[in-house]
Write a protein that holds these residues in place. Structure first.
Motif, PDB file in Angstrom:
ATOM      1  N   THR A  34       0.839  -1.194   0.000  1.00 38.26           N
ATOM      2  CA  THR A  34       0.000   0.000   0.000  1.00 38.26           C
ATOM      3  C   THR A  34       0.881   1.253   0.000  1.00 38.26           C
ATOM      4  O   THR A  34       1.853   1.331   0.748  1.00 38.26           O
ATOM      5  CB  THR A  34      -0.898   0.035   1.250  1.00 38.26           C
ATOM      6  N   ASN A  35       0.528   2.240  -0.840  1.00 39.44           N
ATOM      7  CA  ASN A  35       1.279   3.497  -0.889  1.00 39.44           C
ATOM      8  C   ASN A  35       2.771   3.236  -1.057  1.00 39.44           C
ATOM      9  O   ASN A  35       3.596   3.624  -0.233  1.00 39.44           O
ATOM     10  CB  ASN A  35       1.032   4.330   0.376  1.00 39.44           C
ATOM     11  N   VAL A  36       3.107   2.545  -2.130  1.00 43.49           N
ATOM     12  CA  VAL A  36       4.511   2.181  -2.362  1.00 43.49           C
ATOM     13  C   VAL A  36       5.254   3.223  -3.194  1.00 43.49           C
ATOM     14  O   VAL A  36       6.368   2.997  -3.630  1.00 43.49           O
ATOM     15  CB  VAL A  36       4.611   0.795  -3.038  1.00 43.49           C
ATOM     16  N   LEU A  37       4.631   4.377  -3.416  1.00 45.84           N
ATOM     17  CA  LEU A  37       5.285   5.492  -4.091  1.00 45.84           C
ATOM     18  C   LEU A  37       5.736   5.137  -5.503  1.00 45.84           C
ATOM     19  O   LEU A  37       6.883   5.356  -5.889  1.00 45.84           O
ATOM     20  CB  LEU A  37       6.479   6.005  -3.265  1.00 45.84           C
ATOM     21  N   VAL A  38       4.811   4.580  -6.289  1.00 48.59           N
ATOM     22  CA  VAL A  38       5.062   4.355  -7.709  1.00 48.59           C
ATOM     23  C   VAL A  38       4.070   5.194  -8.493  1.00 48.59           C
ATOM     24  O   VAL A  38       3.014   5.569  -7.995  1.00 48.59           O
ATOM     25  CB  VAL A  38       4.925   2.862  -8.096  1.00 48.59           C
ATOM     26  N   GLU A  39       4.427   5.505  -9.712  1.00 50.55           N
ATOM     27  CA  GLU A  39       3.551   6.303 -10.553  1.00 50.55           C
ATOM     28  C   GLU A  39       2.310   5.504 -10.937  1.00 50.55           C
ATOM     29  O   GLU A  39       2.337   4.268 -11.029  1.00 50.55           O
ATOM     30  CB  GLU A  39       4.295   6.724 -11.823  1.00 50.55           C
ATOM     31  N   ASP A  40       1.200   6.199 -11.163  1.00 48.65           N
ATOM     32  CA  ASP A  40      -0.025   5.535 -11.600  1.00 48.65           C
ATOM     33  C   ASP A  40       0.224   4.772 -12.890  1.00 48.65           C
ATOM     34  O   ASP A  40       0.834   5.283 -13.835  1.00 48.65           O
ATOM     35  CB  ASP A  40      -1.135   6.576 -11.817  1.00 48.65           C
ATOM     36  N   GLY A  41      -0.242   3.544 -12.925  1.00 48.58           N
ATOM     37  CA  GLY A  41      -0.078   2.725 -14.118  1.00 48.58           C
ATOM     38  C   GLY A  41       1.162   1.855 -14.096  1.00 48.58           C
ATOM     39  O   GLY A  41       1.290   0.932 -14.893  1.00 48.58           O
ATOM     40  N   GLU A  42       2.104   2.148 -13.176  1.00 47.08           N
ATOM     41  CA  GLU A  42       3.295   1.320 -13.061  1.00 47.08           C
ATOM     42  C   GLU A  42       3.019   0.119 -12.168  1.00 47.08           C
ATOM     43  O   GLU A  42       2.225   0.188 -11.233  1.00 47.08           O
ATOM     44  CB  GLU A  42       4.465   2.123 -12.489  1.00 47.08           C
ATOM     45  N   GLU A  43       3.699  -0.968 -12.442  1.00 47.23           N
ATOM     46  CA  GLU A  43       3.558  -2.160 -11.616  1.00 47.23           C
ATOM     47  C   GLU A  43       4.408  -2.012 -10.357  1.00 47.23           C
ATOM     48  O   GLU A  43       5.579  -1.626 -10.422  1.00 47.23           O
ATOM     49  CB  GLU A  43       4.002  -3.396 -12.389  1.00 47.23           C
ATOM     50  N   ALA A  44       3.810  -2.295  -9.204  1.00 46.68           N
ATOM     51  CA  ALA A  44       4.537  -2.192  -7.948  1.00 46.68           C
ATOM     52  C   ALA A  44       5.619  -3.266  -7.886  1.00 46.68           C
ATOM     53  O   ALA A  44       5.407  -4.394  -8.327  1.00 46.68           O
ATOM     54  CB  ALA A  44       3.584  -2.353  -6.775  1.00 46.68           C
ATOM     55  N   PRO A  45       6.798  -2.939  -7.352  1.00 46.77           N
ATOM     56  CA  PRO A  45       7.867  -3.945  -7.240  1.00 46.77           C
ATOM     57  C   PRO A  45       7.524  -4.995  -6.194  1.00 46.77           C
ATOM     58  O   PRO A  45       6.579  -4.842  -5.423  1.00 46.77           O
ATOM     59  CB  PRO A  45       9.079  -3.104  -6.827  1.00 46.77           C
ATOM     60  N   GLY A  46       8.339  -6.054  -6.139  1.00 49.87           N
ATOM     61  CA  GLY A  46       8.135  -7.105  -5.160  1.00 49.87           C
ATOM     62  C   GLY A  46       8.413  -6.625  -3.749  1.00 49.87           C
ATOM     63  O   GLY A  46       8.952  -5.536  -3.526  1.00 49.87           O
ATOM     64  N   THR A  47       8.076  -7.469  -2.775  1.00 49.63           N
ATOM     65  CA  THR A  47       8.192  -7.082  -1.369  1.00 49.63           C
ATOM     66  C   THR A  47       9.620  -6.704  -0.989  1.00 49.63           C
ATOM     67  O   THR A  47       9.850  -5.670  -0.343  1.00 49.63           O
ATOM     68  CB  THR A  47       7.704  -8.224  -0.463  1.00 49.63           C
ATOM     69  N   ALA A  48      10.592  -7.537  -1.358  1.00 45.31           N
ATOM     70  CA  ALA A  48      11.986  -7.256  -0.998  1.00 45.31           C
ATOM     71  C   ALA A  48      12.440  -5.909  -1.569  1.00 45.31           C
ATOM     72  O   ALA A  48      13.085  -5.111  -0.876  1.00 45.31           O
ATOM     73  CB  ALA A  48      12.900  -8.378  -1.489  1.00 45.31           C
ATOM     74  N   MET A  49      12.081  -5.646  -2.812  1.00 45.70           N
ATOM     75  CA  MET A  49      12.451  -4.379  -3.436  1.00 45.70           C
ATOM     76  C   MET A  49      11.770  -3.211  -2.741  1.00 45.70           C
ATOM     77  O   MET A  49      12.384  -2.154  -2.530  1.00 45.70           O
ATOM     78  CB  MET A  49      12.086  -4.401  -4.923  1.00 45.70           C
TER      79      MET A  49
END
Length: 229
Positions: A37-52
């Motif tokens: 949640t709220n991982v600071l990625v741009e809209d439309g981008e895929e969120a990185p994995g947990t470790a990243m």
């Protein structure tokens, strides 16, 4: 008023509150990071994995400055007159870092992301409450004098190392924690120019703390800087 300001009990409580707010903000935001949640990625981008996401979280200068300030406050909660070369460097690094964090966020980053719920609350803790508690706590309780030129210079090793780490890691993972240091968007020339500007801010804030440390120490009747190990 002077007695209240020099009270070890009052200083301890101030530092305890500082630690609790920073710890609550860090833990809450880290939980959100694990949840994606709220991982600071741009809209439309895929969120990185947990470790990243976790590594990204601890790569933010804001997070590191809060941690350094919190460690210093925890030491002072145990001993409001703590001293030693290592402590001095840790303390001023946390103070300079959190002060710059507050200034840069308010002037450059406040409108970059739109946070809601728990993330918005932790944002207040990181960027408003921690800088306020850190700087005001130092003004009220010190301890002073603890800052000289060598301490300020040594404290700058951390932001320099952070910048080098951020640029090297950014080349590998194509991710940068702040827009003004994003090489993909701006190129190295502009990023290095931005970094030079932030360095000037660091030096100015460090000088202000060093100047205030001496003046506050003189006003409180503190002795000259003791020899440290």
């Amino acid at each position: 008023m002077q007695g209240w300001r020099t009270s070890p009990a009052a200083a301890r409580w101030w530092h305890v509150v500082t630690v609790l707010i920073i710890a609550a903000s860090l833990i809450t935001q880290l939980v959100l990071v694990f949840q994606g949640t709220n991982v600071l990625v741009e809209d439309g981008e895929e969120a990185p994995g947990t470790a990243m996401r976790v590594v990204n979280f601890f790569s933010f200068f804001t997070v590191q400055s809060n941690i350094l300030l919190g460690i210093g406050a925890a030491i002072l909660a145990l001993n409001p007159r703590a001293d030693g070369r290592g402590f001095r460097v840790l303390r001023i690094a946390g103070l300079i870092g959190i002060a710059v964090t507050g200034v840069v966020y308010v002037t450059l980053l406040r409108d970059v992301v739109d946070l809601e719920g728990a993330a918005a609350v932790t944002n207040v803790g990181f960027h408003y409450l921690a800088p306020l508690l850190g700087v005001v706590g130092w003004l009220l309780f010190g301890p002073w004098p603890r800052i000289d030129l060598r301490v300020v210079v040594l404290s700058l090793a951390w932001p320099i190392a952070w910048l080098a780490y951020t640029l090297i890691r950014g080349e590998v993972v194509d991710w940068y924690p702040y827009p003004f240091i994003d090489v993909i968007e701006h190129g190295y020339g502009r990023v290095l120019l931005n970094a030079a500007g932030i360095t000037v801010v660091f030096l100015a804030v460090g000088w202000l703390f060093a100047f205030g440390d001496r003046r506050l120490g003189d006003r409180a009747g503190s002795p000259d800087l003791p020899r440290t190990r």
